[in-house]
Design a protein around this motif. Structure first.
Motif, PDB file in Angstrom:
ATOM      1  N   VAL A 125     -46.728 -29.268 -20.111  1.00 28.19           N
ATOM      2  CA  VAL A 125     -46.270 -30.611 -20.146  1.00 28.19           C
ATOM      3  C   VAL A 125     -44.705 -30.673 -19.794  1.00 28.19           C
ATOM      4  O   VAL A 125     -43.985 -29.737 -20.369  1.00 28.19           O
ATOM      5  N   ILE A 126     -44.448 -31.563 -18.941  1.00 22.72           N
ATOM      6  CA  ILE A 126     -43.034 -31.848 -18.562  1.00 22.72           C
ATOM      7  C   ILE A 126     -42.487 -33.132 -19.429  1.00 22.72           C
ATOM      8  O   ILE A 126     -43.316 -34.056 -19.524  1.00 22.72           O
ATOM      9  N   PHE A 127     -41.115 -33.013 -19.954  1.00 24.66           N
ATOM     10  CA  PHE A 127     -40.572 -33.910 -20.692  1.00 24.66           C
ATOM     11  C   PHE A 127     -39.698 -34.482 -20.052  1.00 24.66           C
ATOM     12  O   PHE A 127     -39.091 -33.901 -18.966  1.00 24.66           O
ATOM     13  N   GLY A 177     -36.348 -27.794 -24.056  1.00 23.49           N
ATOM     14  CA  GLY A 177     -36.980 -29.248 -24.324  1.00 23.49           C
ATOM     15  C   GLY A 177     -37.502 -29.791 -22.847  1.00 23.49           C
ATOM     16  O   GLY A 177     -37.613 -31.027 -22.974  1.00 23.49           O
ATOM     17  N   LEU A 178     -37.435 -29.057 -21.772  1.00 19.89           N
ATOM     18  CA  LEU A 178     -38.021 -29.326 -20.487  1.00 19.89           C
ATOM     19  C   LEU A 178     -39.344 -29.527 -20.401  1.00 19.89           C
ATOM     20  O   LEU A 178     -39.842 -30.270 -19.953  1.00 19.89           O
ATOM     21  N   ARG A 209     -44.107 -38.005 -17.065  1.00 25.00           N
ATOM     22  CA  ARG A 209     -43.513 -37.516 -18.315  1.00 25.00           C
ATOM     23  C   ARG A 209     -44.317 -37.393 -19.531  1.00 25.00           C
ATOM     24  O   ARG A 209     -45.040 -38.621 -19.917  1.00 25.00           O
ATOM     25  N   GLY A 210     -44.484 -36.221 -19.985  1.00 25.43           N
ATOM     26  CA  GLY A 210     -45.831 -36.174 -21.080  1.00 25.43           C
ATOM     27  C   GLY A 210     -47.042 -36.074 -20.724  1.00 25.43           C
ATOM     28  O   GLY A 210     -47.884 -35.716 -21.640  1.00 25.43           O
ATOM     29  N   GLN A 211     -47.460 -35.879 -19.494  1.00 19.53           N
ATOM     30  CA  GLN A 211     -48.826 -35.780 -19.153  1.00 19.53           C
ATOM     31  C   GLN A 211     -49.155 -34.165 -19.020  1.00 19.53           C
ATOM     32  O   GLN A 211     -48.482 -33.329 -18.739  1.00 19.53           O
TER      33      GLN A 211
END
Length: 218
Positions: free
Chosen positions: A216-218, A206-207, A171-173
């Motif tokens: 970036v994936i959240f 927001g995905l 997540r967030g990478q």
């Protein structure tokens, strides 16, 4: 040829092989450097693959063409990447894909039979080379299975998320993909406009976030 050693040492085929051994090995393998222009074909569908290639500079696309002449992007090869190894290993007489230079590129060509069979002295580094090749082929098989799973998903959103997570999801990478929008749509077997609209919706929900080929994936 020495000027390409830094790139070659990042290639999985030469993993754990020292520079001194690498120079000797390349001579043993009959390595050949070839420069190709943009849109030049390195391997044409229907031709017999005779060499495996390592991309030193530039970019190559692996394309599959149907009977109507429509092309689909199967994979992109970037610096340090290997191509045609699975075809040579399988012993196919007619390549099912075309390897096309997306930009001016430099490649190293190696005779596959020289990789597969050790020299008379059975050098330890040659045995390591064979081990590396087996690892590459296994990884290529897993990647092909992954693509089949992605293409088989019903929703476009699921395809996008599954593809992005195939890079190793945290997540967030930040994820850098090797495709532009048109190429990504081709790879996922979807319409480009539909892909662009879905990416915008996923960002709004927001995905994900993205800029060009950075995601970036959240």
């Amino acid at each position: 040829m020495r000027k390409y050693f830094d790139i070659l040492k990042t290639t999985r085929l030469f993993s754990d092989i020292e520079s001194g051994e690498l120079e000797t090995m390349l001579k043993c393998l009959g390595a050949e450097i070839k420069a190709v222009d943009r849109d030049e074909i390195l391997l044409l569908a229907g031709d017999k693959p005779r060499h495996i290639g390592i991309l030193l500079t530039g970019r190559l696309n692996i394309l599959w063409e149907d009977y109507d002449g429509n092309r689909s992007l199967m994979a992109a090869v970037t610096s340090g990447g290997i191509f045609a190894e699975a075809l040579c290993c399988a012993g196919v007489t007619e390549s099912p894909v075309t390897v096309l230079a997306e930009a001016y590129s430099t490649v190293m060509l190696l005779g596959f039979s020289r990789i597969l069979h050790t020299c008379p002295s059975s050098c330890s580094y040659h045995i390591k080379l064979i081990e590396n090749m087996l690892s590459i082929l296994a990884d290529k098989n897993l990647r092909m299975q992954s693509r089949m799973e992605i293409v088989g998903l019903k929703s476009l959103r699921a395809k996008v998320l599954r593809y992005l997570k195939s890079f190793g999801y945290e997540r967030g990478q930040n994820i850098v993909i090797p495709f532009n929008r048109e190429e990504l749509a081709d790879f996922l077997c979807v319409d480009r406009s539909a892909l662009s609209h879905e990416l915008a919706r996923m960002k709004k929900d927001g995905l994900i976030d993205y800029k060009k080929n950075n995601f970036v994936i959240f």
